[in-house]
Design a protein around this motif. Structure first.
Motif, PDB file in Angstrom:
ATOM      1  N   PRO A   1      51.772  61.962   8.356  1.00 25.13           N
ATOM      2  CA  PRO A   1      52.081  61.838   6.925  1.00 25.13           C
ATOM      3  C   PRO A   1      53.578  61.702   6.673  1.00 25.13           C
ATOM      4  CG  PRO A   1      51.476  64.103   7.466  1.00 25.13           C
ATOM      5  CD  PRO A   1      51.192  63.284   8.686  1.00 25.13           C
ATOM      6  N   GLN A   2      54.397  62.112   7.635  1.00 28.21           N
ATOM      7  CA  GLN A   2      55.854  62.006   7.481  1.00 28.21           C
ATOM      8  C   GLN A   2      56.318  60.621   7.965  1.00 28.21           C
ATOM      9  OE1 GLN A   2      54.368  64.004   9.720  1.00 28.21           O
ATOM     10  NE2 GLN A   2      54.479  66.107   9.006  1.00 28.21           N
ATOM     11  N   GLY A   3      55.750  59.570   7.386  1.00 21.91           N
ATOM     12  CA  GLY A   3      56.083  58.205   7.775  1.00 21.91           C
ATOM     13  C   GLY A   3      57.213  57.638   6.938  1.00 21.91           C
ATOM     14  N   PRO A   4      57.498  56.337   7.094  1.00 22.91           N
ATOM     15  CA  PRO A   4      58.612  55.718   6.352  1.00 22.91           C
ATOM     16  C   PRO A   4      58.507  55.870   4.843  1.00 22.91           C
ATOM     17  CG  PRO A   4      57.829  54.267   8.096  1.00 22.91           C
ATOM     18  CD  PRO A   4      56.855  55.404   8.030  1.00 22.91           C
ATOM     19  N   ALA A   5      57.275  55.949   4.334  1.00 22.36           N
ATOM     20  CA  ALA A   5      57.103  56.076   2.888  1.00 22.36           C
ATOM     21  C   ALA A   5      57.223  57.516   2.411  1.00 22.36           C
ATOM     22  CB  ALA A   5      55.739  55.509   2.476  1.00 22.36           C
ATOM     23  N   SER A   6      57.293  58.455   3.342  1.00 23.26           N
ATOM     24  CA  SER A   6      57.399  59.874   2.975  1.00 23.26           C
ATOM     25  C   SER A   6      58.357  60.563   3.946  1.00 23.26           C
ATOM     26  CB  SER A   6      56.020  60.542   3.016  1.00 23.26           C
ATOM     27  OG  SER A   6      56.100  61.880   2.578  1.00 23.26           O
ATOM     28  N   ARG A   7      59.605  60.121   3.884  1.00 19.28           N
ATOM     29  CA  ARG A   7      60.620  60.618   4.804  1.00 19.28           C
ATOM     30  C   ARG A   7      60.853  62.111   4.607  1.00 19.28           C
ATOM     31  NH1 ARG A   7      64.573  56.058   5.868  1.00 19.28           N
ATOM     32  NH2 ARG A   7      66.238  57.603   5.749  1.00 19.28           N
ATOM     33  N   MET A   8      61.113  62.811   5.707  1.00 26.34           N
ATOM     34  CA  MET A   8      61.460  64.219   5.620  1.00 26.34           C
ATOM     35  C   MET A   8      62.903  64.351   5.134  1.00 26.34           C
ATOM     36  SD  MET A   8      59.603  65.739   9.038  1.00 26.34           S
ATOM     37  CE  MET A   8      59.463  67.408   8.390  1.00 26.34           C
ATOM     38  N   ARG A   9      63.236  65.532   4.662  1.00 22.51           N
ATOM     39  CA  ARG A   9      64.575  65.802   4.137  1.00 22.51           C
ATOM     40  C   ARG A   9      65.390  66.561   5.177  1.00 22.51           C
ATOM     41  NH1 ARG A   9      66.579  70.255   1.529  1.00 22.51           N
ATOM     42  NH2 ARG A   9      64.502  71.155   1.238  1.00 22.51           N
ATOM     43  N   LEU A  10      66.588  66.075   5.468  1.00 21.25           N
ATOM     44  CA  LEU A  10      67.477  66.775   6.381  1.00 21.25           C
ATOM     45  C   LEU A  10      68.048  67.990   5.666  1.00 21.25           C
ATOM     46  CD1 LEU A  10      68.907  66.882   9.139  1.00 21.25           C
ATOM     47  CD2 LEU A  10      70.747  65.513   8.124  1.00 21.25           C
ATOM     48  N   ALA A  11      67.623  69.180   6.069  1.00 22.00           N
ATOM     49  CA  ALA A  11      68.055  70.413   5.417  1.00 22.00           C
ATOM     50  C   ALA A  11      69.391  70.901   5.951  1.00 22.00           C
ATOM     51  CB  ALA A  11      66.994  71.495   5.591  1.00 22.00           C
ATOM     52  N   SER A  12      69.619  70.703   7.271  1.00 20.25           N
ATOM     53  CA  SER A  12      70.886  71.132   7.859  1.00 20.25           C
ATOM     54  C   SER A  12      71.052  70.466   9.219  1.00 20.25           C
ATOM     55  CB  SER A  12      70.942  72.659   8.020  1.00 20.25           C
ATOM     56  OG  SER A  12      69.950  73.111   8.925  1.00 20.25           O
ATOM     57  N   SER A  13      72.281  70.466   9.704  1.00 16.53           N
ATOM     58  CA  SER A  13      72.582  69.954  11.038  1.00 16.53           C
ATOM     59  C   SER A  13      73.718  70.788  11.622  1.00 16.53           C
ATOM     60  CB  SER A  13      72.959  68.473  10.998  1.00 16.53           C
ATOM     61  OG  SER A  13      74.126  68.275  10.223  1.00 16.53           O
ATOM     62  N   ARG A  14      73.714  70.917  12.937  1.00 16.73           N
ATOM     63  CA  ARG A  14      74.745  71.741  13.567  1.00 16.73           C
ATOM     64  C   ARG A  14      74.964  71.291  15.008  1.00 16.73           C
ATOM     65  NH1 ARG A  14      74.395  77.313  15.803  1.00 16.73           N
ATOM     66  NH2 ARG A  14      72.304  77.521  14.903  1.00 16.73           N
ATOM     67  N   GLN A  15      76.216  71.168  15.392  1.00 15.39           N
ATOM     68  CA  GLN A  15      76.532  70.885  16.784  1.00 15.39           C
ATOM     69  C   GLN A  15      76.526  72.192  17.564  1.00 15.39           C
ATOM     70  OE1 GLN A  15      80.124  68.656  17.399  1.00 15.39           O
ATOM     71  NE2 GLN A  15      80.088  68.939  19.628  1.00 15.39           N
ATOM     72  N   ILE A  16      75.877  72.173  18.724  1.00 10.91           N
ATOM     73  CA  ILE A  16      75.834  73.325  19.624  1.00 10.91           C
ATOM     74  C   ILE A  16      76.292  72.839  20.989  1.00 10.91           C
ATOM     75  CG2 ILE A  16      74.393  75.141  20.619  1.00 10.91           C
ATOM     76  CD1 ILE A  16      72.434  74.711  18.310  1.00 10.91           C
ATOM     77  N   GLY A  17      77.580  73.014  21.271  1.00  9.37           N
ATOM     78  CA  GLY A  17      78.113  72.448  22.504  1.00  9.37           C
ATOM     79  C   GLY A  17      77.979  70.937  22.464  1.00  9.37           C
ATOM     80  N   ASP A  18      77.328  70.363  23.495  1.00 17.13           N
ATOM     81  CA  ASP A  18      77.098  68.922  23.474  1.00 17.13           C
ATOM     82  C   ASP A  18      75.703  68.579  22.964  1.00 17.13           C
ATOM     83  OD1 ASP A  18      75.544  69.728  25.606  1.00 17.13           O
ATOM     84  OD2 ASP A  18      76.546  68.479  27.101  1.00 17.13           O
ATOM     85  N   LEU A  19      75.016  69.571  22.372  1.00 17.71           N
ATOM     86  CA  LEU A  19      73.709  69.364  21.757  1.00 17.71           C
ATOM     87  C   LEU A  19      73.864  69.172  20.253  1.00 17.71           C
ATOM     88  CD1 LEU A  19      71.856  72.344  23.487  1.00 17.71           C
ATOM     89  CD2 LEU A  19      71.957  69.980  24.293  1.00 17.71           C
ATOM     90  N   MET A  20      72.827  68.631  19.618  1.00 15.11           N
ATOM     91  CA  MET A  20      72.825  68.476  18.165  1.00 15.11           C
ATOM     92  C   MET A  20      71.510  68.986  17.609  1.00 15.11           C
ATOM     93  SD  MET A  20      74.934  67.521  15.870  1.00 15.11           S
ATOM     94  CE  MET A  20      74.845  67.548  14.085  1.00 15.11           C
ATOM     95  N   LEU A  21      71.603  69.942  16.689  1.00 13.30           N
ATOM     96  CA  LEU A  21      70.432  70.515  16.043  1.00 13.30           C
ATOM     97  C   LEU A  21      70.246  69.873  14.672  1.00 13.30           C
ATOM     98  CD1 LEU A  21      68.191  72.666  15.525  1.00 13.30           C
ATOM     99  CD2 LEU A  21      70.024  74.183  14.712  1.00 13.30           C
ATOM    100  N   LEU A  22      69.047  69.340  14.433  1.00 11.01           N
ATOM    101  CA  LEU A  22      68.680  68.790  13.136  1.00 11.01           C
ATOM    102  C   LEU A  22      67.489  69.574  12.600  1.00 11.01           C
ATOM    103  CD1 LEU A  22      68.834  64.953  13.899  1.00 11.01           C
ATOM    104  CD2 LEU A  22      70.649  66.424  12.994  1.00 11.01           C
ATOM    105  N   CYS A  23      67.598  70.028  11.358  1.00 13.04           N
ATOM    106  CA  CYS A  23      66.514  70.783  10.716  1.00 13.04           C
ATOM    107  C   CYS A  23      65.989  69.974   9.539  1.00 13.04           C
ATOM    108  CB  CYS A  23      67.012  72.141  10.229  1.00 13.04           C
ATOM    109  SG  CYS A  23      67.616  73.222  11.542  1.00 13.04           S
ATOM    110  N   TYR A  24      64.708  69.637   9.597  1.00 12.56           N
ATOM    111  CA  TYR A  24      64.073  68.830   8.561  1.00 12.56           C
ATOM    112  C   TYR A  24      63.012  69.632   7.821  1.00 12.56           C
ATOM    113  CZ  TYR A  24      66.174  64.598  10.537  1.00 12.56           C
ATOM    114  OH  TYR A  24      67.056  63.649  10.959  1.00 12.56           O
ATOM    115  N   ARG A  25      62.803  69.268   6.561  1.00 14.18           N
ATOM    116  CA  ARG A  25      61.723  69.824   5.763  1.00 14.18           C
ATOM    117  C   ARG A  25      61.001  68.689   5.062  1.00 14.18           C
ATOM    118  NH1 ARG A  25      64.719  74.997   2.804  1.00 14.18           N
ATOM    119  NH2 ARG A  25      64.902  76.296   4.659  1.00 14.18           N
ATOM    120  N   PRO A  26      59.705  68.855   4.799  1.00  9.52           N
ATOM    121  CA  PRO A  26      59.008  67.838   4.006  1.00  9.52           C
ATOM    122  C   PRO A  26      59.577  67.775   2.600  1.00  9.52           C
ATOM    123  CG  PRO A  26      57.622  69.778   4.312  1.00  9.52           C
ATOM    124  CD  PRO A  26      58.823  69.962   5.189  1.00  9.52           C
ATOM    125  N   ARG A  27      59.394  66.673   1.938  1.00 13.81           N
ATOM    126  CA  ARG A  27      59.962  66.510   0.594  1.00 13.81           C
ATOM    127  C   ARG A  27      59.406  67.521  -0.393  1.00 13.81           C
ATOM    128  NH1 ARG A  27      64.680  63.718   0.157  1.00 13.81           N
ATOM    129  NH2 ARG A  27      64.698  62.093   1.720  1.00 13.81           N
TER     130      ARG A  27
END
Length: 234
Positions: free
Chosen positions: A201-227
């Motif tokens: 259901p989280q397809g192109p017509a119902s994109r999730m919302r980026l709630a937060s992002s954080r760099q952790i060393g050379d990693l990248m954390l992305l936190c998404y929530r449904p609209r």
């Protein structure tokens, strides 16, 4: 439609390569996270009332699923909670090993959800090391989640693997999606992916919302929530 209040608040958590793999085909487990990120995962685990992984993850990774931090364990006890959250798995075929660390480590409740037809077989195999619950034929995710909610699980952390993440996301049963990207490619066709093909259901017509992002060393954390968010259980 089943009410969202009939199930726990669900955080799905995964670490993946840049091309979307959660492991490679080598015998040794692929290391995707670092210690700082593992501590972040431990913090989310300490927040949860229960942690869920698929039976295949138990077979391949043999996880303990315990809170690592002594300070967080003490804080949970001070709140009247067990040191670590309950452990949950689901299996359609009933292929579970009572000697796995999922069943032998930690003083916490353990739940195994399976098809109604295999309940007696799984109970006999496990010999009382976990509560075995039938959740339909075939296994129904809403029924399983409603049962967990009825047992007092308000906050559920889903740690994988790919088949489980696919199941939860395709059922629109994820309130927060935490994905950590490791800065490399796996590139192996037969390696397990974060999710499998499905009608999401989280397809192109119902994109999730980026709630937060954080760099952790050379990693990248992305936190998404449904609209369409629902109230969080704090």
């Amino acid at each position: 439609m089943r009410s969202v209040m009939d199930r726990p608040y669900v955080i799905a958590s995964a670490a993946v390569s840049l091309d979307g793999y959660i492991d490679d085909v080598a015998e040794a487990r692929l290391i995707l996270s670092d210690e700082e990120d593992l501590d972040r995962v431990d913090e989310v685990r300490a927040w949860a009332d229960a942690v869920l992984v698929g039976a295949n993850t138990i077979r391949t990774d043999d996880p303990r699923l315990l809170v690592r931090s002594a300070e967080r364990r003490r804080a949970r006890v001070a709140q009247g909670r067990p040191e670590s959250p309950a452990k949950v798995t689901l299996t359609r075929c009933g292929k579970v090993d009572p000697g796995a660390r999922f069943f032998t480590t930690g003083d916490t409740e353990r739940f195994v959800y399976t098809c109604d037809a295999t309940v007696d077989e799984v109970r006999s195999k496990l010999g009382g090391v976990a509560t075995v619950v039938g959740a339909g034929d075939p296994l129904e995710l809403p029924r399983m989640l409603a049962d967990l909610r009825g047992r007092g699980v308000e906050r559920l952390m889903v740690e994988g693997g790919g088949a489980v993440h696919t199941l939860f996301l395709a059922a629109d049963a994820v309130d927060e999606l935490h994905v950590v990207y490791a800065p490399f490619f796996v590139g192996q066709r037969d390696a397990p992916r974060f999710v499998n093909p499905a009608d999401f259901p989280q397809g192109p017509a119902s994109r999730m919302r980026l709630a937060s992002s954080r760099q952790i060393g050379d990693l990248m954390l992305l936190c998404y929530r449904p609209r369409k968010d629902r109230a969080r259980h704090d």
